[in-house]
Scaffold this active site. Sequence first.
Site, PDB file in Angstrom:
ATOM      1  N   HIS A   1       0.810  -1.287  -0.023  1.00  0.00           N
ATOM      2  CA  HIS A   1      -0.125  -0.107   0.007  1.00  0.00           C
ATOM      3  C   HIS A   1       0.914   1.228   0.065  1.00  0.00           C
ATOM      4  O   HIS A   1       1.992   1.094   0.515  1.00  0.00           O
ATOM      5  CB  HIS A   1      -0.836   0.132   1.201  1.00  0.00           C
ATOM      6  CG  HIS A   1      -1.944   0.962   1.028  1.00  0.00           C
ATOM      7  ND1 HIS A   1      -2.116   2.283   1.264  1.00  0.00           N
ATOM      8  CD2 HIS A   1      -3.383   0.703   0.642  1.00  0.00           C
ATOM      9  CE1 HIS A   1      -2.979   2.799   1.103  1.00  0.00           C
ATOM     10  NE2 HIS A   1      -4.011   1.945   0.900  1.00  0.00           N
TER      11      HIS A   1
ATOM     12  N   GLU B   1      -7.827  -4.995   0.389  1.00  0.00           N
ATOM     13  CA  GLU B   1      -8.537  -5.630  -0.767  1.00  0.00           C
ATOM     14  C   GLU B   1      -8.388  -7.248  -0.547  1.00  0.00           C
ATOM     15  O   GLU B   1      -9.338  -7.887  -1.045  1.00  0.00           O
ATOM     16  CB  GLU B   1      -7.745  -5.239  -2.190  1.00  0.00           C
ATOM     17  CG  GLU B   1      -7.796  -3.826  -2.556  1.00  0.00           C
ATOM     18  CD  GLU B   1      -9.024  -3.382  -3.000  1.00  0.00           C
ATOM     19  OE1 GLU B   1      -9.974  -3.871  -2.703  1.00  0.00           O
ATOM     20  OE2 GLU B   1      -8.943  -2.445  -3.762  1.00  0.00           O
TER      21      GLU B   1
HETATM   22  N1  ACO Z   1       3.729  -8.175  -4.832  1.00  0.00           N
HETATM   23  C1  ACO Z   1       4.912  -8.312  -5.132  1.00  0.00           C
HETATM   24  N2  ACO Z   1       5.705  -7.087  -5.152  1.00  0.00           N
HETATM   25  C2  ACO Z   1       5.283  -5.963  -4.936  1.00  0.00           C
HETATM   26  C3  ACO Z   1       3.921  -5.995  -4.218  1.00  0.00           C
HETATM   27  C4  ACO Z   1       3.116  -6.865  -4.452  1.00  0.00           C
HETATM   28  N3  ACO Z   1       1.840  -6.966  -3.803  1.00  0.00           N
HETATM   29  N4  ACO Z   1       3.441  -4.605  -4.173  1.00  0.00           N
HETATM   30  C5  ACO Z   1       4.768  -4.105  -4.274  1.00  0.00           C
HETATM   31  N5  ACO Z   1       5.646  -4.916  -4.968  1.00  0.00           N
HETATM   32  C6  ACO Z   1       6.870  -4.402  -5.175  1.00  0.00           C
HETATM   33  C7  ACO Z   1       7.157  -3.803  -6.539  1.00  0.00           C
HETATM   34  O1  ACO Z   1       6.977  -5.057  -7.744  1.00  0.00           O
HETATM   35  C8  ACO Z   1       8.067  -2.867  -6.641  1.00  0.00           C
HETATM   36  O2  ACO Z   1       9.286  -3.574  -6.827  1.00  0.00           O
HETATM   37  P1  ACO Z   1      10.585  -2.906  -7.437  1.00  0.00           P
HETATM   38  O3  ACO Z   1      11.046  -1.839  -6.566  1.00  0.00           O
HETATM   39  O4  ACO Z   1      11.579  -3.999  -7.740  1.00  0.00           O
HETATM   40  O5  ACO Z   1       9.944  -2.421  -8.811  1.00  0.00           O
HETATM   41  C9  ACO Z   1       8.252  -2.305  -5.126  1.00  0.00           C
HETATM   42  O6  ACO Z   1       7.360  -3.289  -4.398  1.00  0.00           O
HETATM   43  C10 ACO Z   1       7.348  -1.056  -5.051  1.00  0.00           C
HETATM   44  O7  ACO Z   1       5.981  -1.032  -5.723  1.00  0.00           O
HETATM   45  P2  ACO Z   1       5.383   0.204  -6.180  1.00  0.00           P
HETATM   46  O8  ACO Z   1       4.233  -0.208  -6.911  1.00  0.00           O
HETATM   47  O9  ACO Z   1       6.158   1.337  -6.390  1.00  0.00           O
HETATM   48  O10 ACO Z   1       4.673   0.448  -4.728  1.00  0.00           O
HETATM   49  P3  ACO Z   1       3.473   1.492  -4.533  1.00  0.00           P
HETATM   50  O11 ACO Z   1       3.492   2.013  -3.293  1.00  0.00           O
HETATM   51  O12 ACO Z   1       3.406   2.568  -5.575  1.00  0.00           O
HETATM   52  O13 ACO Z   1       2.218   0.478  -4.950  1.00  0.00           O
HETATM   53  C11 ACO Z   1       0.457  -0.989  -4.546  1.00  0.00           C
HETATM   54  C12 ACO Z   1       1.369   0.162  -4.151  1.00  0.00           C
HETATM   55  C13 ACO Z   1       0.022  -0.449  -6.005  1.00  0.00           C
HETATM   56  C14 ACO Z   1      -0.885  -1.342  -3.851  1.00  0.00           C
HETATM   57  C15 ACO Z   1       1.405  -1.897  -4.868  1.00  0.00           C
HETATM   58  O14 ACO Z   1       1.678  -2.700  -3.552  1.00  0.00           O
HETATM   59  C16 ACO Z   1       0.410  -3.250  -5.713  1.00  0.00           C
HETATM   60  O15 ACO Z   1       0.535  -3.238  -6.765  1.00  0.00           O
HETATM   61  N6  ACO Z   1       0.026  -4.475  -4.826  1.00  0.00           N
HETATM   62  C17 ACO Z   1      -0.730  -5.454  -5.384  1.00  0.00           C
HETATM   63  C18 ACO Z   1      -2.276  -4.828  -5.977  1.00  0.00           C
HETATM   64  C19 ACO Z   1      -3.037  -4.561  -4.676  1.00  0.00           C
HETATM   65  O16 ACO Z   1      -3.245  -5.220  -4.110  1.00  0.00           O
HETATM   66  N7  ACO Z   1      -3.611  -3.529  -4.825  1.00  0.00           N
HETATM   67  C20 ACO Z   1      -4.668  -2.883  -3.995  1.00  0.00           C
HETATM   68  C21 ACO Z   1      -4.155  -1.814  -3.135  1.00  0.00           C
HETATM   69  S1  ACO Z   1      -5.079  -1.396  -1.882  1.00  0.00           S
HETATM   70  C22 ACO Z   1      -5.865   0.189  -2.530  1.00  0.00           C
HETATM   71  O17 ACO Z   1      -5.188   0.745  -2.931  1.00  0.00           O
HETATM   72  C23 ACO Z   1      -7.407   0.587  -2.601  1.00  0.00           C
END
Ligand code: ACO
Length: 383
Positions: free
Chosen positions: A260, A320
């Site tokens: 998140h 979620e």
């Molecule tokens: N599984 C595996 N790796 C992950 C996950 C995950 N769930 N979430 C983040 N990472 C990794 C990314 O691959 C990235 O790796 P990198 O640095 O090697 O590229 C790093 O963590 C940072 O990811 P970002 O997308 O930059 O982090 P951000 O804080 O912007 O994203 C988000 C948050 C979009 C929720 C992300 O964690 C994600 O995609 N999660 C899975 C989808 C999900 O559950 N979405 C619902 C979120 S709840 C809501 O917002 C209402």
Amino acid sequence: MDESVRKGLDGVVADETRLSQIDGEAGELTIGGYPLGELAGNATFEETLFLLYEDRLPTAEELEAFDERLSAYRTITPATQSVVEAAATRGQSAMDAARMGIASASLARTDDDRAEEATERDALLSVAQLPTIVAAYWRATQGESAPEPRADLSHAGNYLYMLTGEEPTESEVRGLETYVNAVVDHGFNASTFTARAIASTESDVVSAVTGAVGALKGPLHGGAPGPVLDMLDETHRADDVRSVLEGKLDAGERLMGFGHRVYNVRDPRASVLSEAAESLYRAEDGGDEDFYESARETEVVARDLLSERRPDLDLETNVEFYTAVLLRGVGVPRDLFSATFAVARVGGWTAHVIEQRADNRIVRPRSRYVGASNRTWTPIDER
Ligand code: ACO
């Protein structure tokens, strides 16, 4: 004047609100001053809505009057009904139907048109119409019509009734109440900010809510619980949960329901929703304990794996994950997960519109120009 660009308005404090407070470090969320854990499982959605609008809990008498006014707006007009039927016939998504349906909800207005009354009326109208719109869409996708809304059922209970045509159990209603309370408001997220920006032009509540539905439709905002449920179905069927999840990470996929932008710890909404899911799935009136246990195992294994693979990040369970478990448990079809999020969040959107209007300044940030300059006009036949 500060000319630095804050992409995505990251870290920008754009206004004040009394509606919800988020502490991303501690993993705490309060709604109207009440810790989420205390409010979500106790309040009806109507009580939470009253709290957001009035900044206090209602007395029994006030709540009864409020319920009555809200439920009076549940019936959608024939025009709205045909819009959502057209969306269903053309295979458009529930969120498309919600956007088109709510845009036409102003047709259901009553005739009071004094500005402050119109804001309150449109807020109640939007909250009351959205569940009927989503249910009408869903039933149309099944080749059926939704039953007439029932004023004797609660907001959450009536939504489930219109979706299935059957009166829901008490545990299902409580489960959905907890969900809608848990996600009703969450600071200046993208859809809420959209609603406030529209309201700041002194446009009307229905326009603000329509824009907010459009913002929530985007997969970066409201779209994860469906894919979470796909993952949970897969792990439920599998003998070895760890190898399923490892396979996803090895393939470069993200584990849905983890990570998140704001929280570095377990999302407080995940804790509230997991407790609600636990009591629902363990309830005597038809729970499915096996699925719940498998989801718990998936969460534990996923958190272990994510901390092994990414010790540099705090990838914790987000809202979620248990939204998917809970909504499945109360009988909301997976195609309606995002639209059901809208059914809850419209409470927050409308409260924000009321708050914005009470102390308004038009939202008008600046931009830094990075385009071409000093160009000279070339006539079309010389280009
Ligand atoms: N599984 C595996 N790796 C992950 C996950 C995950 N769930 N979430 C983040 N990472 C990794 C990314 O691959 C990235 O790796 P990198 O640095 O090697 O590229 C790093 O963590 C940072 O990811 P970002 O997308 O930059 O982090 P951000 O804080 O912007 O994203 C988000 C948050 C979009 C929720 C992300 O964690 C994600 O995609 N999660 C899975 C989808 C999900 O559950 N979405 C619902 C979120 S709840 C809501 O917002 C209402």
